[in-house]
Design an enzyme around this catalytic site. Sequence first.
Site, PDB file in Angstrom:
ATOM      1  N   PHE A 238       0.705  -1.113   0.163  1.00 17.43           N
ATOM      2  CA  PHE A 238       0.063   0.016   0.112  1.00 17.43           C
ATOM      3  C   PHE A 238       1.120   0.558   0.094  1.00 17.43           C
ATOM      4  O   PHE A 238       0.024   2.183   0.719  1.00 17.43           O
ATOM      5  CB  PHE A 238      -1.289  -0.171   1.042  1.00 17.43           C
ATOM      6  N   THR A 466      -1.392  -9.085  -4.979  1.00 16.66           N
ATOM      7  CA  THR A 466      -2.009  -8.742  -6.247  1.00 16.66           C
ATOM      8  C   THR A 466      -2.830 -10.042  -6.859  1.00 16.66           C
ATOM      9  O   THR A 466      -3.728  -9.011  -7.798  1.00 16.66           O
ATOM     10  CB  THR A 466      -2.000  -7.360  -5.998  1.00 16.66           C
ATOM     11  N   ALA A 508       1.410  -4.348 -13.160  1.00 18.31           N
ATOM     12  CA  ALA A 508       1.078  -5.325 -13.704  1.00 18.31           C
ATOM     13  C   ALA A 508       0.608  -4.386 -15.085  1.00 18.31           C
ATOM     14  O   ALA A 508       1.335  -5.670 -15.809  1.00 18.31           O
ATOM     15  CB  ALA A 508      -0.381  -5.490 -13.484  1.00 18.31           C
ATOM     16  N   ASN A 592      -6.693 -10.493 -15.473  1.00 13.56           N
ATOM     17  CA  ASN A 592      -7.407 -11.994 -14.686  1.00 13.56           C
ATOM     18  C   ASN A 592      -8.969 -11.753 -14.092  1.00 13.56           C
ATOM     19  O   ASN A 592      -8.343 -10.352 -12.846  1.00 13.56           O
ATOM     20  CB  ASN A 592      -5.973 -11.419 -13.283  1.00 13.56           C
ATOM     21  N   LYS A 662      -3.856  -1.593 -18.093  1.00 15.78           N
ATOM     22  CA  LYS A 662      -3.677  -0.498 -17.721  1.00 15.78           C
ATOM     23  C   LYS A 662      -3.825  -1.136 -15.918  1.00 15.78           C
ATOM     24  O   LYS A 662      -4.247  -1.701 -15.619  1.00 15.78           O
ATOM     25  CB  LYS A 662      -4.495   1.103 -17.782  1.00 15.78           C
ATOM     26  N   GLU A 666      -5.126   0.597  -7.754  1.00 18.02           N
ATOM     27  CA  GLU A 666      -5.378   2.546  -7.052  1.00 18.02           C
ATOM     28  C   GLU A 666      -7.099   2.625  -7.153  1.00 18.02           C
ATOM     29  O   GLU A 666      -7.757   2.952  -6.315  1.00 18.02           O
ATOM     30  CB  GLU A 666      -4.324   3.225  -7.118  1.00 18.02           C
TER      31      GLU A 666
HETATM   32 MO1  MOS Z   1       1.441   2.937  -4.188  1.00 16.66          MO
HETATM   33  S1  MOS Z   1       0.523   3.800  -2.418  1.00 16.66           S
HETATM   34  O1  MOS Z   1       2.267   3.974  -5.311  1.00 16.66           O
HETATM   35  O2  MOS Z   1       2.367   1.516  -3.590  1.00 16.66           O
END
Ligand code: MOS
Length: 740
Positions: A238, A466, A508, A592, A662, A666
Amino acid sequence: MIGQPISRIDGPAKVTGTASYAGEDHAFHLDAPLYGVIVGASIGRGTIAAIDTASAEQMPGVRHVMTHLNAPPQAEPDPSVPSLYSRAFPVLSRAEVRHYGEPVALVIADTFEQARAAARLVRVDYVPSNGAFDFTADLEQAYAPRSVNAGLAVDTAMGDLEAAFRDAPVKVDVRYTTPYEFSQPMEPHACVAEWKDGHVTAHFSSQIISEAQVAIASTLGIDKAQIHLRSPFIGGGFGSKLGIHAETMLAILGARAVRRPVKIHLTREQIFHVVGLRPATTQRVRLGATRDGHLVALGHEVTMSSSRHSEYAEQTAATTRSLYAAPNRLTRHRLVALDLTRGEDVRAPGDAPGLLAVEAAMDELAYQLDMDPIELRILNEPKLDPERGVPFSERRLVECMREGARRFGWERRPTRPASLRDGRVLVGYGMAAAIRMHFQGPASASVTMYPDGGAVVRADMTDIGTGTYTIVAQVAAESLELPIERVSVRLGDSTYPRTSGSGGSWGAGNITNAVHRASEALKEKLRDAPVVPAEGITCTGKVAAMSREPNYQAYSIHTYGAHFAEVGVDADTGEIRLRRMLGVFAAGRVLNARTARSQLIGGMTFGVSAALHEDGVVDTRSGAFANRDFAQYLIPVNADIPTLDAILLDGFDDKANPLGAKGLGELGTCGAGASVANAVFNATGVRVRDYPITIEKLLRGLPPLSPDAADRSLADANLREPHFKPEAQKRGDARRRQSH
Ligand code: MOS
């Protein structure tokens, strides 16, 4: 294969406990490590006058106590290095204390318990000095930084905002504030380091291995080749693991001092002070519109906290430059230097706090215009990027809003605030747009084909939870035309090809395109020489930094979405409950569907959290964060997150990269909080502009408690007169006034 919702290929390793995390040294075949415990400063600013380590050193099992008096020399960070996370990170390098909790000593002992017990005996005498810990008190000290995060412009202006705003027939001029927030991944920051023959191996928890290697090499003044870093599995980052922190440098320095592996992990409490935070902001948003809803003026001015010892300027107003059309515009970032832990990237840096203000202000404008908030946004949809004047690569904001409205049942939204009831609960609907910049960073990956027909992908890329292992396997399998079981993915090792790691939602897109190119090259090679030698055939694929890609100059490349929230607010207690939430997103090609959706619903949960829960509170006398654990720093629990869904419109951004994909990690959080805030306003008619929206802030605006509150039943549902006030309640008001 690409796009399929297959389960994580690393899932079995995780659920059987064979996936090794940084603190799990047994997995790394090291000698048994010693344990390090960090002692943090108990003042916010000052100098260490004396430090007494004698009692600690005499404790059983203690091998070494390191302070600024005996720590080896280290380089200072060079602010001209563009990335904060590649700069040197010295520890225990000065007598000066620059923020509360800053490490002042490291105790190394045979066991963790021994180290912890001895750490309590380190005595530090401080000479405190006056620190600046109060952001709001120092707002007039704000200064303009030279650039903001990611090298973006500090200020932008077009036309004449002041004049256009002054003359606009309909206007909103509001200030929103957002608090300090923390990344706080589930897995604490940890490192176990071991030196052999002048080379150090460190197992740590990292989002960007290549930058960590540069940072460690600069700090120690050694060659990168002497540093082997591993971070194969990461329990969330994060933003807080984009750079290294004290645990990593101290484990490395400690291991060199005691000639044994040393393991350190931060406690949850330490993470609040030793790892970077999201700056607090105050944001002025000005929206001037014609009576039919066309924006003529759009201003977004942000003042945020920063740290005196390490500047960090979050790009809070950056996507405002691209979101809506308006001929007269202005964005601005200013910093207030405080004596706090430095700012760092936290969960959608910039866009997350910026949209909490702008997308709520747009909602305010929609009510002033008596217009549907979706129609207002559609009316102000730009044809070209409004400030750069270039076309959009793929902009599907309107489609996301329309699709979301249809699926959510937006037409049932009460147009008048505080007009829909379900028993004692006021019900409201809110929406907000989502936008996130798409970044591309340099990345490379190798793919090796072995004689048995299996392929191995290698890159120093990280999977922070992720699903990177999985999407990499999917892309390699599709490109190589292999069953996915024949593809092994090896990540998180500095001996593998370098990448920009995971962060900023760029992971990704970068890694899968590098893997795709490597796989295509390998296929070509195998066509020419179909016999694979015993050591295998390897090809490497690369992705360039966006600054070297013409498309990133010629197009505005973003991801988009729309959030819809329904909340219920207890009319008497002000308790806010999310009832349901939907996000519809467009981020190019879906790699995915399962891991993408997980990313998005996680991001939306952060949005709920920003709207209603998270709030880092500084004790302005000491510079300490008062609520430094999960009991007091509130985050949503399962009960706070009911029905929540994310829909991803599959697409293909041919300007972004060959795979058309893309980032979206976030995107889910961008705008999510504003949709909740807008729903709270729709439910209550009360606009709270200081996040998070808590009961006490909301209650100030709600009508007073009614004595029959407990008796209300579902028969009240859809009552159009919410602020019914019987005589008995008026007496209650009088009593309450007396008691204050
Ligand atoms: Mo992110 S807050 O750019 O890992």
